[in-house]
Design an enzyme around this catalytic site. Structure first.
Site, PDB file in Angstrom:
ATOM      1  N   LYS A 150     -54.039-107.653  28.930  1.00 11.39           N
ATOM      2  CA  LYS A 150     -55.311-107.932  28.264  1.00 11.39           C
ATOM      3  C   LYS A 150     -56.291-108.450  29.320  1.00 11.39           C
ATOM      4  CE  LYS A 150     -55.433-112.719  27.006  1.00 11.39           C
ATOM      5  NZ  LYS A 150     -55.438-113.792  26.078  1.00 11.39           N
ATOM      6  N   ASP A 179     -49.630-107.056  24.294  1.00  7.62           N
ATOM      7  CA  ASP A 179     -50.166-108.239  23.621  1.00  7.62           C
ATOM      8  C   ASP A 179     -48.956-109.138  23.446  1.00  7.62           C
ATOM      9  OD1 ASP A 179     -50.910-110.165  21.727  1.00  7.62           O
ATOM     10  OD2 ASP A 179     -52.488-108.868  20.966  1.00  7.62           O
ATOM     11  N   HIS A 180     -48.890-110.183  24.265  1.00  7.74           N
ATOM     12  CA  HIS A 180     -47.619-110.923  24.308  1.00  7.74           C
ATOM     13  C   HIS A 180     -47.297-111.613  22.978  1.00  7.74           C
ATOM     14  CE1 HIS A 180     -50.250-114.277  25.542  1.00  7.74           C
ATOM     15  NE2 HIS A 180     -49.348-115.040  24.980  1.00  7.74           N
ATOM     16  N   LYS A 184     -43.328-112.131  20.523  1.00  8.55           N
ATOM     17  CA  LYS A 184     -42.754-113.399  20.044  1.00  8.55           C
ATOM     18  C   LYS A 184     -41.827-113.143  18.863  1.00  8.55           C
ATOM     19  CE  LYS A 184     -46.647-116.218  21.548  1.00  8.55           C
ATOM     20  NZ  LYS A 184     -45.999-117.008  22.577  1.00  8.55           N
ATOM     21  N   ASP A 237     -60.791-113.744  23.917  1.00 11.17           N
ATOM     22  CA  ASP A 237     -59.541-114.219  24.514  1.00 11.17           C
ATOM     23  C   ASP A 237     -58.404-114.298  23.486  1.00 11.17           C
ATOM     24  OD1 ASP A 237     -58.239-115.230  26.873  1.00 11.17           O
ATOM     25  OD2 ASP A 237     -58.153-117.180  25.869  1.00 11.17           O
ATOM     26  N   HIS A 242     -54.816-111.186  19.906  1.00 13.30           N
ATOM     27  CA  HIS A 242     -53.639-111.864  19.347  1.00 13.30           C
ATOM     28  C   HIS A 242     -53.747-112.115  17.839  1.00 13.30           C
ATOM     29  CE1 HIS A 242     -52.695-112.295  23.471  1.00 13.30           C
ATOM     30  NE2 HIS A 242     -53.424-113.359  23.711  1.00 13.30           N
TER      31      HIS A 242
END
Ligand code: NAP
Length: 494
Positions: A150, A179-180, A184, A237, A242
């Site tokens: 990103k 997209d970390h 998750k 951001d 996210h």
């Protein structure tokens, strides 16, 4: 399942993300046997380093990460290599050809190569073109995949341009937009919770859900990334990527099966149903904020405008709260309140599903609405809040909770977000990576908000250590709701 034999080429290898996240993630995968012995990492950036110096830098980072050294760490470091080159000069990429030939031979990779773009975004359109200039994008000899960090674009126009440019040299099946958040465990668990239980899904719609809250709160400020952050702000951001991805996981329809196409079809579909926000909507349903000095956990902290790298007259938002709606049968009329910010009281990302109250109050005092709280980080878990009778005379009710903490399930091999996503990319599983249509749908929704901010510019100040400007409370209070004020830990219930 192990990753294929392959060579991972990290562009931006002298940077923060590489030593703080990528190399530790690869090391952890190596330690638990998810990487075969036949892998290598070729770090690339402009800084002049040789293999030995690069290994030493990564060794130090790993010792810091793991707080120990040892044989395993040494064995891992032997797989690390480095090539300095001018990252914006296509000719210089010729240096990669013999290096990669040598590594593919040595590690029997069959030519499989994973490129990771961990550089400033200005290089994302350039690197694919420079690789293609030397035929390093073609799949005649092994697979070639490219992970793009990103931000994927700065707005709708630049996101589209970036897509067109990357697609000139790589096909969609080769592109992995990371997209970390999607890596998750708890975000993935949302899908399992929803789609593998008969209990929740029948209630998961406008008939039973009153509203949904999504919070992505950070207690830290911009730290030493003021220069970068000021050009980005909370909207780009956190929100555009996210939090909209989390919203999609909450709101999407069940995929027919769990595979990359099916999942990503549903994600894109629901993001396309986000109700476009007009200027009139935004006047009432958007609050932007910027942190001023204040106190977090007993420590005085400075305001955003005093941070290094931030212009003294910056109007960048470090907080946003917005009321969104999804135009489809499942969600018509259910507001999604989404907020994110820096220098809030705690670091927490969570989703709260507020169920509708009973249609008729039987007792003089009902418990508050039933809530399902899905804690994404930290202290991952799920908490169900409902009313029960207070012991003693009468029928007074009290909110109680049933809590599940992910740590109680975690085995030592639980993968972190970067581990999971790197491994998936090496296995060719794009399920948890953003597809081009979903990225465009997010920008399509966000662009009018960016335009509104550019034209109206109102950014309220809030004291560090508070939950944002009081206008954000008013935004939700107008509709008779309140934001949850979560604590940092599930076990410290609020
Ligand atoms: N750090 C994080 O936690 C994080 C999290 C999510 C996403 N990201 C994204 O990941 C990317 C990398 O982040 P980072 O924090 O690692 O950045 P960084 O510390 O500034 O590192 C940037 C890297 O790019 C290299 N580079 C190559 N060509 C460059 C050029 N023309 N100008 C400047 N640098 C050049 C730099 O090395 P040389 O100077 O040696 O070439 C350096 O290795 C960014 O796009 C960022 O948005 C970072």
């Amino acid at each position: 399942m192990k990753a294929d034999n392959n060579c991972i080429v990290i562009f931006g290898a002298s940077g923060d993300l590489t030593h703080r996240k990528l190399i530790p993630a690869l090391y952890d995968l190596y330690k638990i046997g998810r990487l075969s012995e036949n892998f290598s990492v070729l770090g690339v950036s402009r800084t002049e380093l040789d293999d030995t110096q690069f290994r030493q830098k990564m060794r130090e980072a790993l010792i810091k990460h793991e707080k120990s050294s040892g044989e395993m760490l040494e064995k891992f470091c032997e797989h690390l290599y480095y090539q300095a080159l001018n990252t914006s000069d296509a000719l210089d990429y010729g240096k990669l050809v013999p290096r990669l030939d040598e590594l593919h031979d040595k590690y029997h990779t069959g030519g499989n190569t994973l490129y990771y773009l961990s550089t400033p975004p200005s290089l994302y359109p350039i690197i694919p073109e420079c690789l293609a200039a030397h035929g390093l994008n073609t799949e005649e000899f092994g697979w070639k995949r490219i992970i793009v960090e990103k931000p994927f674009g700065y707005d709708m126009k630049t996101a589209k341009e970036l897509d067109v440019q990357i697609h000139r040299f790589f096909e969609e099946h080769q592109i992995y937009r990371i997209d970390h958040y999607l890596g998750k465990e708890t975000v993935q668990n949302l899908l399992v919770l929803r789609f593998s239980n008969g209990l929740f899904e029948p209630l998961w719609n406008r008939n039973f859900i009153d509203y949904v809250e999504i919070t992505g709160a950070e207690s830290i400020g911009v730290e030493d990334r003021g220069g970068y952050y000021d050009g980005s702000g909370a909207m780009r951001d956190m929100f555009q990527n996210h939090l909209l991805q989390v919203l999609a996981m909450v709101a999407m329809e069940p995929p027919a099966i769990i595979n990359a196409d099916s999942m990503r079809d549903e994600v894109a579909k629901v993001l396309h149903c986000l109700h476009p926000l007009s200027d009139d909507d935004l006047k009432n349903n958007l609050v932007l904020g910027q942190y001023a000095q204040g106190n977090i956990e007993g420590e005085e902290v400075k305001g955003y405008l005093q941070e290094k790298g931030v212009p003294a007259d910056s109007n960048t938002e470090t907080f946003m709260a917005v009321r969104c709606q999804i135009d489809n049968w499942r969600w018509a009329g259910v507001p999604f309140y989404v907020r994110t910010g820096k220098r809030l009281p705690v670091r927490v990302t969570e989703v709260v599903i507020h169920f509708k109250t009973t249609p008729h109050p039987v007792f003089s005092q009902n418990a508050p609405d039933n809530k399902l709280i899905i804690r994404i980080q930290p202290d991952e878990g799920i908490s169900m809040r409902f009313g029960l009778k207070k012991p003693g005379a009468g029928f007074e009710s009290k909110e109680v909770s049933m809590d599940f903490r992910y740590a109680d399930l975690a085995s030592p091999s639980l993968l972190t977000a970067y581990e999971r996503l790197l491994l998936d990319a090496m296995k060719g599983d794009a399920t948890l990576f953003a597809r081009t249509d979903a990225v465009h749908a997010c920008w399509k929704f966000v662009q009018p908000i960016l335009d509104y901010k550019a034209a109206n510019g109102r950014v309220y100040e809030y004291e560090s250590g508070t939950w944002g400007p009081s206008e954000a409370d008013r935004l939700i209070a107008k509709h008779g709701k309140v934001w949850r004020k979560p604590s940092g830990l599930m076990k410290k219930k609020v």
